[in-house]
Design a protein around this motif. Structure first.
Motif, PDB file in Angstrom:
ATOM      1  N   ARG A 138       5.192  -2.037  -1.418  1.00  0.00           N
ATOM      2  CA  ARG A 138       5.455  -2.663  -0.115  1.00  0.00           C
ATOM      3  C   ARG A 138       4.244  -3.484   0.333  1.00  0.00           C
ATOM      4  O   ARG A 138       4.386  -4.599   0.825  1.00  0.00           O
ATOM      5  CB  ARG A 138       5.811  -1.602   0.922  1.00  0.00           C
ATOM      6  CG  ARG A 138       6.198  -2.203   2.241  1.00  0.00           C
ATOM      7  CD  ARG A 138       6.882  -1.184   3.133  1.00  0.00           C
ATOM      8  NE  ARG A 138       7.068  -1.778   4.443  1.00  0.00           N
ATOM      9  CZ  ARG A 138       6.637  -1.241   5.565  1.00  0.00           C
ATOM     10  NH1 ARG A 138       6.049  -0.067   5.548  1.00  0.00           N
ATOM     11  NH2 ARG A 138       6.822  -1.850   6.703  1.00  0.00           N
ATOM     12  N   ALA A 139       3.047  -2.935   0.178  1.00  0.00           N
ATOM     13  CA  ALA A 139       1.831  -3.652   0.553  1.00  0.00           C
ATOM     14  C   ALA A 139       1.681  -4.930  -0.263  1.00  0.00           C
ATOM     15  O   ALA A 139       1.289  -5.978   0.262  1.00  0.00           O
ATOM     16  CB  ALA A 139       0.608  -2.759   0.377  1.00  0.00           C
ATOM     17  N   ARG A 182       1.834 -10.831  -0.417  1.00  0.00           N
ATOM     18  CA  ARG A 182       2.393 -12.038  -1.043  1.00  0.00           C
ATOM     19  C   ARG A 182       3.164 -12.880  -0.030  1.00  0.00           C
ATOM     20  O   ARG A 182       2.930 -14.078   0.100  1.00  0.00           O
ATOM     21  CB  ARG A 182       3.295 -11.640  -2.219  1.00  0.00           C
ATOM     22  CG  ARG A 182       3.925 -12.835  -2.953  1.00  0.00           C
ATOM     23  CD  ARG A 182       4.837 -12.406  -4.096  1.00  0.00           C
ATOM     24  NE  ARG A 182       5.861 -11.470  -3.654  1.00  0.00           N
ATOM     25  CZ  ARG A 182       5.935 -10.182  -4.025  1.00  0.00           C
ATOM     26  NH1 ARG A 182       5.064  -9.677  -4.876  1.00  0.00           N
ATOM     27  NH2 ARG A 182       6.889  -9.394  -3.577  1.00  0.00           N
ATOM     28  N   GLU A 183       4.078 -12.258   0.715  1.00  0.00           N
ATOM     29  CA  GLU A 183       4.975 -13.000   1.605  1.00  0.00           C
ATOM     30  C   GLU A 183       4.310 -13.488   2.885  1.00  0.00           C
ATOM     31  O   GLU A 183       4.546 -14.608   3.318  1.00  0.00           O
ATOM     32  CB  GLU A 183       6.187 -12.129   1.936  1.00  0.00           C
ATOM     33  CG  GLU A 183       7.050 -11.865   0.707  1.00  0.00           C
ATOM     34  CD  GLU A 183       7.974 -10.669   0.865  1.00  0.00           C
ATOM     35  OE1 GLU A 183       8.218 -10.235   2.016  1.00  0.00           O
ATOM     36  OE2 GLU A 183       8.444 -10.158  -0.167  1.00  0.00           O
ATOM     37  N   ARG A 184       3.475 -12.671   3.481  1.00  0.00           N
ATOM     38  CA  ARG A 184       2.893 -13.042   4.781  1.00  0.00           C
ATOM     39  C   ARG A 184       1.558 -13.768   4.662  1.00  0.00           C
ATOM     40  O   ARG A 184       1.218 -14.562   5.519  1.00  0.00           O
ATOM     41  CB  ARG A 184       2.712 -11.806   5.651  1.00  0.00           C
ATOM     42  CG  ARG A 184       4.032 -11.188   6.038  1.00  0.00           C
ATOM     43  CD  ARG A 184       3.829 -10.079   7.020  1.00  0.00           C
ATOM     44  NE  ARG A 184       5.071  -9.348   7.234  1.00  0.00           N
ATOM     45  CZ  ARG A 184       5.140  -8.199   7.850  1.00  0.00           C
ATOM     46  NH1 ARG A 184       4.060  -7.637   8.339  1.00  0.00           N
ATOM     47  NH2 ARG A 184       6.306  -7.593   7.997  1.00  0.00           N
ATOM     48  N   LEU A 185       0.788 -13.442   3.614  1.00  0.00           N
ATOM     49  CA  LEU A 185      -0.553 -14.010   3.507  1.00  0.00           C
ATOM     50  C   LEU A 185      -0.746 -14.909   2.291  1.00  0.00           C
ATOM     51  O   LEU A 185      -1.801 -15.507   2.128  1.00  0.00           O
ATOM     52  CB  LEU A 185      -1.591 -12.877   3.483  1.00  0.00           C
ATOM     53  CG  LEU A 185      -1.576 -11.940   4.698  1.00  0.00           C
ATOM     54  CD1 LEU A 185      -2.552 -10.796   4.500  1.00  0.00           C
ATOM     55  CD2 LEU A 185      -1.883 -12.712   5.969  1.00  0.00           C
ATOM     56  N   GLY A 186       0.259 -14.979   1.420  1.00  0.00           N
ATOM     57  CA  GLY A 186       0.161 -15.822   0.242  1.00  0.00           C
ATOM     58  C   GLY A 186      -0.828 -15.330  -0.796  1.00  0.00           C
ATOM     59  O   GLY A 186      -1.292 -16.096  -1.639  1.00  0.00           O
ATOM     60  N   ASN A 230      -2.509  -1.696  -7.784  1.00  0.00           N
ATOM     61  CA  ASN A 230      -2.401  -3.128  -8.049  1.00  0.00           C
ATOM     62  C   ASN A 230      -3.683  -3.763  -7.541  1.00  0.00           C
ATOM     63  O   ASN A 230      -4.377  -3.194  -6.693  1.00  0.00           O
ATOM     64  CB  ASN A 230      -1.182  -3.774  -7.421  1.00  0.00           C
ATOM     65  CG  ASN A 230      -0.689  -4.966  -8.246  1.00  0.00           C
ATOM     66  OD1 ASN A 230      -1.451  -5.576  -8.990  1.00  0.00           O
ATOM     67  ND2 ASN A 230       0.585  -5.278  -8.110  1.00  0.00           N
ATOM     68  N   PHE A 231      -4.007  -4.908  -8.095  1.00  0.00           N
ATOM     69  CA  PHE A 231      -5.248  -5.604  -7.781  1.00  0.00           C
ATOM     70  C   PHE A 231      -4.941  -6.985  -7.218  1.00  0.00           C
ATOM     71  O   PHE A 231      -3.929  -7.589  -7.536  1.00  0.00           O
ATOM     72  CB  PHE A 231      -6.101  -5.767  -9.044  1.00  0.00           C
ATOM     73  CG  PHE A 231      -6.572  -4.464  -9.616  1.00  0.00           C
ATOM     74  CD1 PHE A 231      -7.750  -3.885  -9.185  1.00  0.00           C
ATOM     75  CD2 PHE A 231      -5.842  -3.816 -10.595  1.00  0.00           C
ATOM     76  CE1 PHE A 231      -8.192  -2.682  -9.719  1.00  0.00           C
ATOM     77  CE2 PHE A 231      -6.273  -2.615 -11.144  1.00  0.00           C
ATOM     78  CZ  PHE A 231      -7.456  -2.051 -10.693  1.00  0.00           C
ATOM     79  N   LEU A 251      -5.521  -1.874  -4.323  1.00  0.00           N
ATOM     80  CA  LEU A 251      -4.734  -0.996  -3.472  1.00  0.00           C
ATOM     81  C   LEU A 251      -4.238   0.136  -4.344  1.00  0.00           C
ATOM     82  O   LEU A 251      -3.778  -0.091  -5.458  1.00  0.00           O
ATOM     83  CB  LEU A 251      -3.548  -1.736  -2.858  1.00  0.00           C
ATOM     84  CG  LEU A 251      -3.867  -2.843  -1.861  1.00  0.00           C
ATOM     85  CD1 LEU A 251      -2.571  -3.414  -1.288  1.00  0.00           C
ATOM     86  CD2 LEU A 251      -4.787  -2.371  -0.751  1.00  0.00           C
ATOM     87  N   TYR A 252      -4.363   1.357  -3.836  1.00  0.00           N
ATOM     88  CA  TYR A 252      -3.867   2.495  -4.610  1.00  0.00           C
ATOM     89  C   TYR A 252      -3.080   3.438  -3.726  1.00  0.00           C
ATOM     90  O   TYR A 252      -3.312   3.547  -2.539  1.00  0.00           O
ATOM     91  CB  TYR A 252      -5.010   3.232  -5.323  1.00  0.00           C
ATOM     92  CG  TYR A 252      -5.958   3.991  -4.414  1.00  0.00           C
ATOM     93  CD1 TYR A 252      -5.763   5.346  -4.179  1.00  0.00           C
ATOM     94  CD2 TYR A 252      -7.027   3.364  -3.805  1.00  0.00           C
ATOM     95  CE1 TYR A 252      -6.624   6.050  -3.346  1.00  0.00           C
ATOM     96  CE2 TYR A 252      -7.897   4.051  -2.983  1.00  0.00           C
ATOM     97  CZ  TYR A 252      -7.686   5.394  -2.759  1.00  0.00           C
ATOM     98  OH  TYR A 252      -8.533   6.088  -1.933  1.00  0.00           O
TER      99      TYR A 252
END
Length: 149
Positions: A91-92, A97-101, A119-120, A139-140
């Protein structure tokens, strides 16, 4: 997503194998994390209070080809990443990706140390002296505990 007022920030420091061994020994032979083999790394954490930690990382083999070995070869010992625990890595990733590109390094979260999902993100940061460089953010998500009935 970043655990509200319980935010946990970890700084990942890449060190050569000899330095890794000295730091680990100086800290009572801190327990090694279980790192997926394809990551070609070894690591352990040192905790400072409830909300901060240092993740000490090294290559599994001298002259290895993993991300930590490449970092050490290119930049030497030092801060390699900043890690943030979150409630839901997928989700993060979507929000970034969607809000901050911000694009993730991997299309989907992957297994990390000790059963985490990770993910990195390479995030551009303006340097005070001009120009930009990229900071690696991890993010973990901790492994979810299951109860057997």
């Amino acid at each position: 997503m970043l655990m509200g007022d319980k935010q946990i920030v970890t700084v990942g420091v890449a060190v050569r194998r000899e330095t890794f061994a000295r730091i680990r020994e100086a800290n009572g032979s801190a327990e090694l994390a279980s790192v997926p083999p394809e990551q070609e790394a070894e690591e352990f954490e040192l905790h400072f209070g409830e909300n901060g930690a240092l993740d000490v990382l090294t290559s599994r083999e001298p002259g290895g080809q993993g991300a930590i070995a490449r970092f050490l070869e290119r930049l030497g010992e030092g801060v390699q990443q900043v890690e943030f625990q979150c409630a839901d890595v997928e989700r993060a990733t979507g929000i970034l990706r969607e809000r901050l590109g911000v694009k993730a390094v991997y299309a989907a979260a992957r297994p990390g140390a000790d059963g985490t999902k990770i993910n990195f993100f390479l995030v551009p940061v303006d340097r005070p002296t001009g120009g930009t460089e990229k900071v690696l953010i991890e993010l973990y998500e901790r492994a979810k505990l299951t109860t057997q009935e």
